[in-house]
Design a protein around this motif. Structure first.
Motif, short mmCIF file in Angstrom:
data_model
loop_
_atom_site.label_atom_id
_atom_site.label_comp_id
_atom_site.label_asym_id
_atom_site.label_seq_id
_atom_site.Cartn_x
_atom_site.Cartn_y
_atom_site.Cartn_z
N GLU A 1 -15.17 7.25 -4.78
CA GLU A 1 -15.08 8.70 -4.67
C GLU A 1 -13.81 9.21 -5.33
N GLY A 2 -13.91 10.37 -5.98
CA GLY A 2 -12.76 10.95 -6.65
C GLY A 2 -13.08 11.24 -8.11
N ASP A 3 -12.11 11.82 -8.80
CA ASP A 3 -12.30 12.16 -10.21
C ASP A 3 -11.89 10.98 -11.08
N GLY A 4 -12.77 9.99 -11.12
CA GLY A 4 -12.46 8.76 -11.84
C GLY A 4 -12.26 8.95 -13.32
N GLU A 5 -13.01 9.86 -13.93
CA GLU A 5 -12.88 10.10 -15.37
C GLU A 5 -11.48 10.63 -15.70
N ALA B 1 -6.02 9.68 -17.79
CA ALA B 1 -4.57 9.74 -17.63
C ALA B 1 -3.94 8.36 -17.82
N ALA B 2 -4.60 7.33 -17.29
CA ALA B 2 -4.07 5.98 -17.42
C ALA B 2 -4.10 5.50 -18.86
N LEU B 3 -5.22 5.71 -19.54
CA LEU B 3 -5.38 5.22 -20.91
C LEU B 3 -4.51 5.97 -21.91
N PHE B 4 -4.49 7.29 -21.81
CA PHE B 4 -3.86 8.10 -22.84
C PHE B 4 -2.50 8.65 -22.45
N GLY B 5 -2.16 8.58 -21.16
CA GLY B 5 -0.91 9.17 -20.73
C GLY B 5 0.15 8.19 -20.28
N SER B 6 -0.26 7.01 -19.80
CA SER B 6 0.71 6.09 -19.22
C SER B 6 1.40 5.22 -20.27
N GLY B 7 0.71 4.93 -21.36
CA GLY B 7 1.26 4.02 -22.36
C GLY B 7 1.19 2.57 -21.94
N ARG B 8 0.43 2.27 -20.90
CA ARG B 8 0.34 0.92 -20.37
C ARG B 8 -1.08 0.38 -20.54
N PRO B 9 -1.23 -0.95 -20.54
CA PRO B 9 -2.58 -1.52 -20.59
C PRO B 9 -3.32 -1.22 -19.30
N MET C 1 0.85 -1.19 0.00
CA MET C 1 0.00 0.00 0.00
C MET C 1 0.88 1.24 0.00
N ASN C 2 0.73 2.07 -1.01
CA ASN C 2 1.48 3.31 -1.13
C ASN C 2 0.53 4.49 -0.93
N ARG C 3 0.80 5.30 0.08
CA ARG C 3 -0.02 6.48 0.36
C ARG C 3 0.77 7.72 -0.01
N VAL C 4 0.23 8.50 -0.91
CA VAL C 4 0.92 9.70 -1.38
C VAL C 4 -0.06 10.87 -1.37
N THR C 5 0.49 12.08 -1.47
CA THR C 5 -0.33 13.29 -1.53
C THR C 5 -0.07 13.99 -2.85
N GLY C 6 -1.13 14.42 -3.50
CA GLY C 6 -0.98 15.11 -4.78
C GLY C 6 -2.23 15.02 -5.61
N ARG C 7 -2.06 15.13 -6.91
CA ARG C 7 -3.17 15.03 -7.85
C ARG C 7 -3.22 13.61 -8.40
N GLU C 8 -4.35 12.96 -8.19
CA GLU C 8 -4.46 11.54 -8.50
C GLU C 8 -4.16 11.24 -9.96
N ALA C 9 -4.75 11.97 -10.89
CA ALA C 9 -4.56 11.68 -12.31
C ALA C 9 -3.10 11.79 -12.71
N GLU C 10 -2.42 12.84 -12.23
CA GLU C 10 -1.02 13.05 -12.58
C GLU C 10 -0.14 11.92 -12.04
#
Length: 269
Positions: free
Chosen positions: A119-123, A128-136, A89-98
């Motif tokens: 809860e959160g900005d799932g869209e 970010a995951a689909l178009f920014g990460s380059g990963r499946p 479990m990794n707990r971090v602070t910041g902007r989730e999408a980034e």
């Protein structure tokens, strides 16, 4: 969490859960001008209280899914042995999408809940995951149980995105009991599902071809209906979209499948 743990256990992988808390200081540029110090303190206290409540809920869920089931845990920053199943479990602070976009680039696969399920900005995170990460990316509905992927449907239209999704899903396809290639037959379409079947055969995957003629229903509804007829418990497809002023817009089929699919979906852009 269930879907991620199941994948990790099956493939002997380390599963990193990411919990992102909001940074109250990020609100300052938006609400700070003309606001009193007292009001700012109240807003920041409210954000801190919300973070604490979410942290408690996440910890309970994590313990229920992991500790209670005897899943091996490792501390953040430590490495696990290759082929060793473990969770962290990794707990971090910041902007989730980034953070999902940046950290996801060094992941084999990103597993996300369907947007709106938590809860959160799932869209934005999914974008970010689909178009920014380059990963499946595997998008799991709330009803996703263990051992999905025994019968996989592949949505095939001959596109670059579809080919990328197939390649990314190869370990799952090779482990599946049944693979069905679903292709919509449209006038003037030169897509041949048999070509993909031959490619998969070269990788040890025996796949059936399932062509259908679309009716008046949407592409997404038609595809999901055919996958249901094939008794698929997972769907593999390319993710389509375009960028406009940094706002990515999902294609109609992609959005429709995401909204209505009852099985996990592996997507790749």
């Amino acid at each position: 969490m269930t879907a991620a743990i199941d994948l990790g256990r099956r493939f002997g992988a380390r599963v990193d859960f990411l919990h992102v808390e909001n940074d109250a200081r990020d609100l300052v540029p938006y609400v700070g001008e003309g606001m009193s110090a007292t009001a700012m303190e109240q807003i920041m206290a409210s954000v801190d209280a919300r973070n604490a409540a979410q942290r408690e809920a996440v910890d309970k869920s994590y313990k229920r899914h992991c500790s209670g089931a005897g899943v091996p845990e490792i501390a953040p920053g430590l490495t696990s042995e290759p082929g060793e199943f473990a969770v962290c479990m990794n707990r971090v602070t910041g902007r989730e999408a980034e953070l999902v976009e940046r950290l996801g680039r060094l992941s084999d696969v990103i597993v996300l809940p369907r947007p709106g399920a938590v809860e959160g900005d799932g869209e934005a995170t999914l974008d970010a995951a689909l178009f920014g990460s380059g990963r499946p990316v595997v998008i799991a509905p709330e009803t996703a149980g263990q051992s999905f992927g025994s019968r996989i449907a592949v949505a095939w239209d001959g596109s670059r995105e579809g080919a990328a999704a197939v390649t990314a899903a190869m370990p799952l396809l090779q482990a599946a009991e049944e693979v069905v290639i679903i292709t919509a037959r449209e006038s003037g379409d030169e897509v041949e599902p048999s070509e993909l079947a031959r490619f998969l055969a070269g990788h040890g995957v025996t796949a059936k071809t399932w062509a259908y003629t679309p009716g008046s229903e949407s592409i997404a509804d038609g595809l999901l209906e055919q996958a249901d007829h094939a008794r698929a418990d997972m769907l593999v497809m390319g993710a389509y979209g375009h960028s406009r002023l940094r706002e990515r817009i999902l294609g109609g089929a992609t959005q429709g499948v995401l909204e209505r699919a009852k099985v996990p979906i592996l997507m790749m852009h």
